[in-house]
Motif scaffolding. Structure first.
Motif, PDB file in Angstrom:
ATOM      1  N   GLY A 123       0.801  -1.213   0.000  1.00 42.60           N
ATOM      2  CA  GLY A 123       0.000   0.000   0.000  1.00 42.60           C
ATOM      3  C   GLY A 123       0.838   1.268   0.000  1.00 42.60           C
ATOM      4  N   ALA A 128       1.081   2.779  -3.363  1.00 41.28           N
ATOM      5  CA  ALA A 128      -0.153   3.394  -3.856  1.00 41.28           C
ATOM      6  C   ALA A 128      -0.310   4.846  -3.397  1.00 41.28           C
ATOM      7  CB  ALA A 128      -1.357   2.584  -3.410  1.00 41.28           C
ATOM      8  N   VAL A 135     -11.069   6.302  -1.063  1.00 46.80           N
ATOM      9  CA  VAL A 135     -10.265   5.538  -0.104  1.00 46.80           C
ATOM     10  C   VAL A 135     -11.186   4.943   0.951  1.00 46.80           C
ATOM     11  CG1 VAL A 135      -8.471   5.675   1.677  1.00 46.80           C
ATOM     12  CG2 VAL A 135      -8.211   6.973  -0.454  1.00 46.80           C
ATOM     13  N   LEU A 154      -7.301   2.773  -2.560  1.00 47.57           N
ATOM     14  CA  LEU A 154      -6.499   2.335  -1.421  1.00 47.57           C
ATOM     15  C   LEU A 154      -7.436   1.956  -0.282  1.00 47.57           C
ATOM     16  CD1 LEU A 154      -3.666   2.101  -0.016  1.00 47.57           C
ATOM     17  CD2 LEU A 154      -4.011   4.471   0.749  1.00 47.57           C
TER      18      LEU A 154
END
Length: 412
Positions: free
Chosen positions: A285, A288, A298, A349
């Protein structure tokens, strides 16, 4: 046994058709009237959880579910809830009505359980109504290709045999992993930094902090607990430097500035990222974050439901810090407790908490779902460490994860 956290128990879920005897089986296993029993089909409408102990497995969580042949609009919703239980199931028990034999529903749930690689045991219930239960048990084993035992929840026949099969088929890695104990040596001194602010519960510590303390003691370590405001003075008073400092992630910036570089530094959230899930998966992550632009959607997921404070970490602080990093407002959605979106494709994300209230299988299921959709997931602690520019330092106790981060950075 009763004080073992729900998330730290082996989750054993019981599935089957309505009136197959699922609730009666739970009562027979626990030797208590835990689950409501009735001749009326569909008595169990929502999953029912019961903490108990089955030696030598130890503390377990038994989950009673609604019948898989439920009908109508509400019935369909109940079936969906039942199937969601699979996401957290460590061992499945399929209850089959002995008077009707193996049904299509039984076959389908066994196939679904096998597809998810969940250990499973079959139970032929109501054998007190059958003349030749041994033959039905044998046929069911051949049909379903699983271990099957015949029981009577009325007489108790077969219950001990069932417990034996549960122990035999329980996941091999059911024993608790270390949270931090495998990273320290006996007599190592660990300092825990525990902020006491408006978000801290009155009169007690939160679960991750308590579990870390116990884990350190179990591995013969020594620990001290201070607030972030007293950390500097405490370290100056010590004759010998501690081996590690573990802090609440929200205090990372202040604690990192105070803690000397030759002392390991990490957070409760990062420890739980490894303990409950897969630390390396969360690191993906990091990549990202650099590609986020204002307006991207998100998801912030928390495994518990709690009273939100004015400066809540999940709804206020993280969005504020991440917006500052991106240079504009992101589009946030939140999930809490057992809730988690089925469709993840709209998110750029997913930010997940330490998951202290979820069992490991459920966390891994979430990571797997996100991975299939190629949606990156990052953990609270990893995100906050990254935003404060100390991620490499806080990953130092985890050499494999540190090496992976370097590889990710190099690929970028």
């Amino acid at each position: 046994m009763q004080t073992v956290p729900k998330a730290n128990r082996i989750h054993i879920a019981i599935f089957g058709k309505r009136n197959a005897g699922k609730s009666s089986l739970i009562n027979a296993l626990t030797k208590q009237s835990v689950a409501l029993v009735s001749d009326i089909a569909g008595t169990t409408t929502d999953p029912v959880y019961k903490a108990m102990e089955i030696l030598p497995l130890g503390p377990v969580m038994i989950i009673d579910t609604a019948g898989l042949d439920d009908e109508g609009t509400l019935g369909k919703l109940r079936i969906e809830k039942t199937l969601e239980v699979l996401n957290k199931t460590d061992l499945a028990i399929i209850v089959i009505d002995g008077t009707g034999g193996v049904s299509t529903f039984d076959r389908e749930i066994v196939n679904e359980v096998k597809k998810r690689k969940i250990p499973v045991v079959g139970v032929i219930n109501k054998i007190d109504h059958l003349k030749t239960s041994e033959k039905l048990v044998q046929q069911s084993e051949e049909t379903l290709q699983i271990d099957v035992v015949g029981v009577s929840t009325v007489t108790g026949h077969g219950i001990e045999l069932l417990k034996g099969l549960m122990i035999k088929n329980a996941p091999q890695d059911w024993e608790e992993k270390a949270i931090v104990g495998d990273l320290i040596n006996a007599k190592d001194h660990i300092v825990l930094v525990v902020p006491i602010d408006n978000a801290a519960p009155k009169g007690r510590l939160i679960l991750p902090q308590v579990q870390v303390i116990r884990d350190i003691l179990d591995y013969e370590g020594m620990c001290s607990i201070v607030k972030e405001t007293e950390l500097e003075e405490f370290l100056n008073r010590l004759k010998q430097k501690p081996f590690m400092v573990i802090t609440d992630s929200q205090a990372f910036a202040k604690v990192a500035a105070i803690t000397p570089l030759d002392i390991h530094l990490t957070s409760f959230s990062m420890l739980f990222a490894r303990y409950k899930g897969d630390l390396n998966s969360y690191l993906k992550g990091v990549k990202a974050i650099g590609s986020l632009v204002p307006g991207d959607k998100v998801l912030i997921a928390e495994g518990c439901t709690h009273h939100r404070q004015s400066d809540d970490i999940g709804t206020v602080k993280i969005p504020r810090w991440l917006n500052e990093k991106v240079g504009g407002s992101l589009d946030y959605e939140w999930a809490s407790g057992g809730g988690f979106p089925k469709d993840l494709t709209k998110y750029k994300l997913i930010i997940h908490c330490g998951a202290c209230m979820l069992n490991r299988r459920e966390v891994l299921y979430r990571l797997s779902n996100a991975g299939e959709e190629k949606i990156p997931v990052i953990n609270y602690g990893i995100l906050i460490a990254y935003l404060n520019g100390i991620l490499y330092r806080t990953l130092a106790p985890f050499p494999e994860a540190n090496a992976l981060l370097k590889k990710i950075k190099k690929e970028n």
